[in-house]
Design a protein around this motif. Structure first.
Motif, PDB file in Angstrom:
ATOM      1  N   ASP A 115     -17.103  10.866  19.590  1.00 35.17           N
ATOM      2  CA  ASP A 115     -17.250   9.683  20.354  1.00 35.17           C
ATOM      3  C   ASP A 115     -18.341   8.878  19.669  1.00 35.17           C
ATOM      4  N   SER A 116     -18.706   8.888  18.288  1.00 31.20           N
ATOM      5  CA  SER A 116     -19.717   8.316  17.950  1.00 31.20           C
ATOM      6  C   SER A 116     -19.328   6.662  17.531  1.00 31.20           C
ATOM      7  N   GLY A 117     -20.249   5.783  17.555  1.00 29.63           N
ATOM      8  CA  GLY A 117     -20.048   4.630  17.052  1.00 29.63           C
ATOM      9  C   GLY A 117     -19.210   4.523  15.954  1.00 29.63           C
ATOM     10  N   LEU A 118     -19.469   5.318  14.806  1.00 29.60           N
ATOM     11  CA  LEU A 118     -18.826   4.919  13.658  1.00 29.60           C
ATOM     12  C   LEU A 118     -17.428   5.655  13.889  1.00 29.60           C
ATOM     13  N   MET A 119     -17.114   6.445  14.534  1.00 22.04           N
ATOM     14  CA  MET A 119     -15.569   6.685  14.645  1.00 22.04           C
ATOM     15  C   MET A 119     -15.007   5.803  15.510  1.00 22.04           C
ATOM     16  N   ALA A 120     -15.657   4.980  16.120  1.00 20.56           N
ATOM     17  CA  ALA A 120     -14.937   3.696  16.929  1.00 20.56           C
ATOM     18  C   ALA A 120     -14.696   2.622  15.845  1.00 20.56           C
ATOM     19  N   ASP A 121     -15.510   2.263  14.922  1.00 17.51           N
ATOM     20  CA  ASP A 121     -15.415   1.705  13.674  1.00 17.51           C
ATOM     21  C   ASP A 121     -14.315   1.839  12.847  1.00 17.51           C
ATOM     22  N   ILE A 122     -14.216   3.186  12.438  1.00 19.81           N
ATOM     23  CA  ILE A 122     -13.249   3.828  11.569  1.00 19.81           C
ATOM     24  C   ILE A 122     -12.031   3.424  12.148  1.00 19.81           C
ATOM     25  N   LYS A 123     -11.735   3.855  13.490  1.00 18.25           N
ATOM     26  CA  LYS A 123     -10.575   3.655  14.328  1.00 18.25           C
ATOM     27  C   LYS A 123     -10.119   2.160  14.372  1.00 18.25           C
ATOM     28  N   LYS A 124     -11.002   1.371  14.656  1.00 19.96           N
ATOM     29  CA  LYS A 124     -10.549  -0.116  14.850  1.00 19.96           C
ATOM     30  C   LYS A 124     -10.312  -0.760  13.384  1.00 19.96           C
ATOM     31  N   TYR A 125     -11.027  -0.671  12.222  1.00 14.86           N
ATOM     32  CA  TYR A 125     -10.818  -1.291  11.029  1.00 14.86           C
ATOM     33  C   TYR A 125     -10.140  -0.464  10.110  1.00 14.86           C
ATOM     34  N   VAL A 126      -9.852   0.872  10.181  1.00 19.28           N
ATOM     35  CA  VAL A 126      -9.165   1.630   9.187  1.00 19.28           C
ATOM     36  C   VAL A 126      -8.089   2.177   9.744  1.00 19.28           C
ATOM     37  N   ILE A 127      -8.027   3.147  10.879  1.00 18.28           N
ATOM     38  CA  ILE A 127      -6.853   3.963  11.462  1.00 18.28           C
ATOM     39  C   ILE A 127      -5.681   2.813  12.081  1.00 18.28           C
ATOM     40  N   ASP A 128      -6.192   1.950  13.068  1.00 21.54           N
ATOM     41  CA  ASP A 128      -5.263   0.949  13.800  1.00 21.54           C
ATOM     42  C   ASP A 128      -4.682   0.073  13.125  1.00 21.54           C
ATOM     43  N   THR A 129      -5.379  -0.241  11.630  1.00 16.11           N
ATOM     44  CA  THR A 129      -4.747  -1.251  10.697  1.00 16.11           C
ATOM     45  C   THR A 129      -3.824  -0.728   9.657  1.00 16.11           C
ATOM     46  N   GLY A 130      -3.790   0.702   9.696  1.00 17.20           N
ATOM     47  CA  GLY A 130      -3.020   1.348   8.818  1.00 17.20           C
ATOM     48  C   GLY A 130      -3.253   1.393   7.410  1.00 17.20           C
ATOM     49  N   LYS A 131      -4.604   1.471   7.109  1.00 20.57           N
ATOM     50  CA  LYS A 131      -5.200   1.472   5.763  1.00 20.57           C
ATOM     51  C   LYS A 131      -5.820   2.689   5.734  1.00 20.57           C
ATOM     52  N   THR A 132      -4.965   3.872   5.688  1.00 21.81           N
ATOM     53  CA  THR A 132      -5.559   5.258   5.759  1.00 21.81           C
ATOM     54  C   THR A 132      -4.370   5.987   5.426  1.00 21.81           C
ATOM     55  N   GLN A 133      -4.761   7.091   4.848  1.00 24.28           N
ATOM     56  CA  GLN A 133      -3.780   8.448   4.485  1.00 24.28           C
ATOM     57  C   GLN A 133      -4.084   9.497   5.554  1.00 24.28           C
ATOM     58  N   THR A 134      -5.066   9.259   6.723  1.00 27.21           N
ATOM     59  CA  THR A 134      -5.310  10.236   7.396  1.00 27.21           C
ATOM     60  C   THR A 134      -4.464  10.540   8.697  1.00 27.21           C
ATOM     61  N   THR A 135      -4.072  11.561   8.954  1.00 33.06           N
ATOM     62  CA  THR A 135      -3.318  11.925  10.177  1.00 33.06           C
ATOM     63  C   THR A 135      -4.179  12.098  11.424  1.00 33.06           C
ATOM     64  N   GLU A 136      -3.546  11.824  12.658  1.00 35.92           N
ATOM     65  CA  GLU A 136      -4.345  11.841  13.511  1.00 35.92           C
ATOM     66  C   GLU A 136      -5.218  13.100  14.018  1.00 35.92           C
ATOM     67  N   ASP A 137      -4.525  14.062  13.610  1.00 43.29           N
ATOM     68  CA  ASP A 137      -5.198  15.480  13.975  1.00 43.29           C
ATOM     69  C   ASP A 137      -6.304  15.833  13.086  1.00 43.29           C
ATOM     70  N   GLN A 138      -6.630  15.084  12.117  1.00 41.36           N
ATOM     71  CA  GLN A 138      -7.573  15.389  11.325  1.00 41.36           C
ATOM     72  C   GLN A 138      -8.786  14.347  11.755  1.00 41.36           C
TER      73      GLN A 138
END
Length: 430
Positions: A282-305
């Motif tokens: 629930d950190s602020g960093l994870m919110a930004d990772i989700k907004k700028y990287v995960i939700d935009t598809g700019k990652t190789q990361t899977t949801e479970d990681q």
């Protein structure tokens, strides 16, 4: 105007004047997404890459300069790692070896090439001695820090309780696995416990029946595992199979991988791993990772990681590099820096509680700082314990006795310098 905005503006003027885009900051990473260690490498590399992608997307990079975080695949091979080093050193501001074996091979080269090694939480423990290893950094804690803290936790904080005990050291028969031996042997002699080294060859990682037969025969009070990749999951499964008490089984921070324990589930309950990082979903960093990287598809990361120990540790690692770059930019007043500048930045990290809050990383890593004489920071670490379904924090922040660590590091650093003479050594004021 904030400094990073000034730096970004200066970079923009340079781009306009030159009529072309700036090349940015080349910070290659020696990845190992293939081979026997890929299961650990993938989430770590994903976390590292996602942090830099987030900075590029949110801030235009570091100080307004994009970071090129290209990967050079090594498969954890020392030979391939040296090839990657030679291929990238000409334009890179840093080398990130991602193997103790590779680190040892490029360590003397970096003195000549004048490029800093960044090896967060791994590599040669005496690299903490900045006067001897001027171009090498292994924050926030060394393997000797980790080994000391594990033994201290086994002792319940009272080293006298170790007298007469037997501790098996199950380790990869590789420079990484052997790294804690000098400290553990010294501690065994000083505190009166028997240390039983149990090496695991690279070809034996997935079949450790002989090693666990030895452990059953020795009946140690505790097992400390210094494992990597496929070795860890095989060892955990063998421990369950042979009914070794899991609450007496400890691992280094690379042996605390969620999927390895998930494979045995409830039967792994009680297993412990030292860790200088702590997932904070629930950190602020994870919110930004989700907004700028995960939700935009700019990652190789899977949801479970995303909430796993290793993925979030990867984020912490790239934070160290980014903060080193920022420190260098602020020191020089230049947005585009070189390896010598980054060396200064990595030598002047100051990761305080306030800095972690500013980065949205509260609780993800203990505070630490580096200096000319201290290239590690010795942050301390926590014990994580598997509760049958996930890792949970099972201790307050532990600290290694730095009088013990430093005296050994000084001796081994001097040995290294003598063995590799002429080796440049400088005096540090701090």
């Amino acid at each position: 105007m904030k400094l990073w905005k000034k730096l970004a503006a200066a970079t923009a003027l340079t781009v306009i004047a030159g009529g072309a885009m700036a090349e940015g900051l080349y910070a290659p990473n020696m990845a190992y997404r293939t081979g026997p260690f890929a299961a650990l490498g993938i989430p770590l590399m994903n976390g590292q890459a996602d942090y830099m992608t987030m900075l590029n997307e949110r801030d235009g990079g570091v100080g307004g300069v994009p970071v090129d975080f290209s990967e050079c695949e090594t498969g954890y091979s020392t030979e391939k790692g040296v090839e990657c080093y030679e291929k990238t050193k000409g334009t890179a501001i840093v080398t990130q070896p991602w193997s103790t074996g590779i680190t040892l091979q490029v360590l003397p080269k970096t003195n000549v090439d004048e490029i800093p090694i960044l090896a967060p939480g791994y590599g040669f423990s005496p690299m903490s001695e900045g006067g001897t290893f001027q171009w090498a950094y292994n924050p926030p804690a060394s393997y000797w820090d980790g080994a000391y803290m594990i033994v201290s936790h086994i002792a319940g904080g009272d080293m006298s309780t170790l007298k007469g005990k037997k501790i098996a050291f199950l380790h990869l028969d590789h420079p990484f696995g052997k790294e804690p031996l000098p400290l553990l042997e010294q501690m065994a002699e000083e505190h009166g416990f028997e240390l039983v080294p149990v090496p695991v060859g690279l070809k034996e990682m997935q079949n450790q029946s002989a090693q666990w037969l030895q452990i059953r025969r020795e009946r140690p009070d505790n097992v400390i595992m210094w494992g990597w990749g496929a070795m860890n999951s095989a060892a955990i499964q063998e421990a369950v199979k042979t009914r070794y008490p899991m609450d007496q089984f400890y691992g280094v921070w690379w042996a605390g991988h969620d999927p390895d324990l998930a494979a045995v589930g409830e039967e792994g309950k009680g297993y412990k791993s030292i860790s200088w990082s702590m997932p904070q979903p629930d950190s602020g960093l994870m919110a930004d990772i989700k907004k700028y990287v995960i939700d935009t598809g700019k990652t190789q990361t899977t949801e479970d990681q995303l909430n796993s120990v290793f993925y979030q540790r990867g984020l912490v690692m790239s934070m160290m590099l980014a903060e080193g770059i920022k420190a260098a930019q602020e020191h020089t007043g230049n947005a585009t820096i070189g390896p010598k500048d980054l060396r200064w930045g990595l030598e002047n990290l100051n990761i305080t509680d306030e800095k972690l809050a500013e980065l949205g990383m509260e609780g993800m890593v203990p505070p630490f700082s580096t200096s000319c004489s201290n290239h590690t920071g010795h942050s301390g670490a926590w014990i994580l314990e598997w509760d049958g379904a996930k890792f949970t924090q099972a201790s307050d922040l532990l600290q290694a006795d730095q009088s013990v660590i430093k005296s050994l590091a000084e001796a081994k650093a001097a040995e290294y310098a003598d063995a590799n003479a002429p080796w440049p050594v400088v005096e540090c004021d701090s």
